[in-house]
Design a protein around this motif. Structure first.
Motif, mmCIF file in Angstrom:
data_model
loop_
_atom_site.group_PDB
_atom_site.id
_atom_site.type_symbol
_atom_site.label_atom_id
_atom_site.label_comp_id
_atom_site.label_asym_id
_atom_site.label_seq_id
_atom_site.Cartn_x
_atom_site.Cartn_y
_atom_site.Cartn_z
ATOM 1 N N GLU A 4 54.682 21.436 -4.533
ATOM 2 C CA GLU A 4 54.271 20.361 -3.632
ATOM 3 C C GLU A 4 54.984 20.466 -2.283
ATOM 4 O OE1 GLU A 4 55.362 19.792 -6.845
ATOM 5 O OE2 GLU A 4 53.326 19.655 -7.645
ATOM 6 N N ASP A 5 56.283 20.830 -2.302
ATOM 7 C CA ASP A 5 57.045 21.022 -1.060
ATOM 8 C C ASP A 5 56.444 22.146 -0.224
ATOM 9 O OD1 ASP A 5 58.908 19.060 -1.843
ATOM 10 O OD2 ASP A 5 60.310 20.565 -2.638
ATOM 11 N N ILE A 6 56.087 23.233 -0.877
ATOM 12 C CA ILE A 6 55.520 24.394 -0.184
ATOM 13 C C ILE A 6 54.203 24.020 0.472
ATOM 14 C CG2 ILE A 6 54.512 26.692 -0.511
ATOM 15 C CD1 ILE A 6 56.657 27.056 -2.776
ATOM 16 N N LYS A 7 53.329 23.371 -0.275
ATOM 17 C CA LYS A 7 52.022 22.973 0.268
ATOM 18 C C LYS A 7 52.191 21.990 1.420
ATOM 19 C CE LYS A 7 49.225 23.764 -3.853
ATOM 20 N NZ LYS A 7 48.360 23.123 -4.861
ATOM 21 N N ALA A 8 53.086 21.025 1.274
ATOM 22 C CA ALA A 8 53.317 20.038 2.333
ATOM 23 C C ALA A 8 53.853 20.707 3.594
ATOM 24 C CB ALA A 8 54.276 18.956 1.852
ATOM 25 N N ALA A 9 54.778 21.646 3.432
ATOM 26 C CA ALA A 9 55.334 22.362 4.580
ATOM 27 C C ALA A 9 54.247 23.153 5.301
ATOM 28 C CB ALA A 9 56.466 23.281 4.138
#
Length: 74
Positions: A4-9
């Protein structure tokens, strides 16, 4: 970083790398997230086929330097 962090970034316009700056997380025309080696274009999925496990350890992913250049007065 979590999935989720990767996609949000990425959606925020940041470049996400895996292990070193030669590997970049990309998204193809089909919406698939990939880990792409920039020197030859070779790629693997960001996750396992069922989408439940990252193809790498969470602490191996990081946000790269911004491509924007800051022109300040020193």
């Amino acid at each position: 970083m979590t999935l989720e962090d990767i996609k949000a970034a990425m959606h925020a316009g940041n470049r996400v790398h895996w292990v070193n700056s030669g590997y970049v997380v990309t998204r193809d025309r089909l919406g698939q997230y990939l880990i792409t080696f920039t020197r030859n274009g070779s790629a693997i999925g960001l996750t396992s086929r069922d989408g439940t496990r990252l193809n790498g350890e969470p602490d191996e992913f990081f946000i790269g330097e911004s491509a924007k250049v800051w022109h300040g007065i020193f």
